[in-house]
Design an enzyme around this catalytic site. Structure first.
Site, short mmCIF file in Angstrom:
data_model
loop_
_atom_site.label_atom_id
_atom_site.label_comp_id
_atom_site.label_asym_id
_atom_site.label_seq_id
_atom_site.Cartn_x
_atom_site.Cartn_y
_atom_site.Cartn_z
CB THR A 121 -42.51 28.73 -12.10
OG1 THR A 121 -43.61 29.88 -12.44
CG2 THR A 121 -42.34 28.12 -13.21
CE1 TYR A 134 -44.96 35.47 -6.19
CE2 TYR A 134 -43.24 33.83 -5.07
CZ TYR A 134 -43.86 34.16 -6.48
OH TYR A 134 -44.06 33.32 -7.26
CE LYS A 153 -43.65 36.93 -9.04
NZ LYS A 153 -44.98 36.51 -8.89
#
Length: 297
Positions: A47, A135, A163
């Site tokens: 993001t 990630y 994550k």
């Protein structure tokens, strides 16, 4: 370090058409996160458009965030890059500037093998000294982390969290159980994908890595508090209210939607990094109407 837990809020990184970070705009986006008391800030995640920013601008963004946050909560920062040596340099920058951990994605043009990803992560952790969160974002990297690979990495010094994209409600318990069995006690397992993340938290996930939380932290924190209090019905009711927003995220991508929301809220007037185009016409009108109907905070 404090392991990631609770709500990790992921803001956009406003910048101009030359890729220079809008420091004032970033500060305005970070202020509500501090006021809401989020558990951590995920700076320069997907993001936050980390692949579109130069090393110097990524430093500028982190310097701004460290100053704005002033130690009130840990900052996790994206350190992914195509080359291992570049990722090491970014991770060293992050450590020197005060980040609590790095978010490392296996970014690549050529598809990577598991051994290549393993060596990449171990090298960045060893040579930077920055704690790393795996990630896992297959929608952008097109690499799949198996539980076995996560388990292998979790036993390496400095790799402290993962994550993952949250699966649907029926699959989340099995996925979480498989990961728990693969990693040592204390390893943080968190989830992204806002439309499924609440069920992942209810199933026992440690962290919600949230796009929505980067813009509407009070609403996201209300969900996290309900989960912590064991109030499943309240958490699911809050999640159900957000279904119109989740629908927009899935239709237009969360990145495009939060840029449109940030502009509508007057927090910054930036556009997504090209070649990504901002939402216009009926699509933007739908986002604005949904935003007003939900009255998020």
């Amino acid at each position: 370090m404090i392991l990631p837990n609770g709500l990790s809020a992921f803001p956009i990184t406003p910048s101009d058409t030359d890729g220079r970070v809008d420091v004032g705009g970033l500060r305005r986006l970070l202020a509500p996160l501090c006021e809401a008391g989020v558990d951590s800030i995920g700076l320069l995640g997907s993001t936050g458009s980390y692949p579109y920013l130069s090393r110097s601008e990524r430093r500028r963004a982190l310097e701004t965030a460290v100053d704005a946050v002033a130690g009130r909560m840990p900052i996790l920062v994206g350190v992914g890059a195509l080359r291992t040596d570049e990722a090491v340099a970014l991770a060293r920058d992050a450590r020197a500037l005060g980040a609590a951990a790095g978010l490392l994605a296996p970014v690549s043009y050529t598809p990577l093998t598991e051994d290549e990803v393993f060596e990449h992560f171990v090298t960045v952790a060893r040579e930077s000294g920055l704690p790393l969160c795996i990630y896992y974002n297959p929608g952008t990297t097109h690499f799949t982390f198996t539980p076995a690979l996560v388990g292998r990495l979790s036993r390496e010094p400095g790799i402290v969290a993962v994550k993952c994209p949250a699966p649907g409600r029926r699959e989340v318990i099995a996925q979480l159980t498989g990961l728990r069995e693969a990693v040592p006690d204390g390893f943080s397992i968190g989830f992204s994908g806002d439309w499924n993340a609440v069920e992942a938290l209810l199933a026992g996930g440690d962290v919600w890595y949230s796009v929505m939380g980067g813009l509407f932290p009070r609403t996201a924190m209300a969900i996290v508090r309900a989960v912590r209090d064991g109030d499943t019905d309240a958490a699911r009711a809050l999640d159900a209210r957000l279904q119109p927003l989740w629908g927009l995220f899935k239709e237009f991508s969360s990145l495009r939607v939060v840029y449109a929301c940030a502009h509508e809220l007057g927090l910054c007037s930036t556009q997504p990094p090209r070649p990504i185009l901002p939402l216009t016409g009926p699509a933007r009108d739908t986002v604005v109407r949904t935003l007003r109907d939900l009255d998020l905070h």
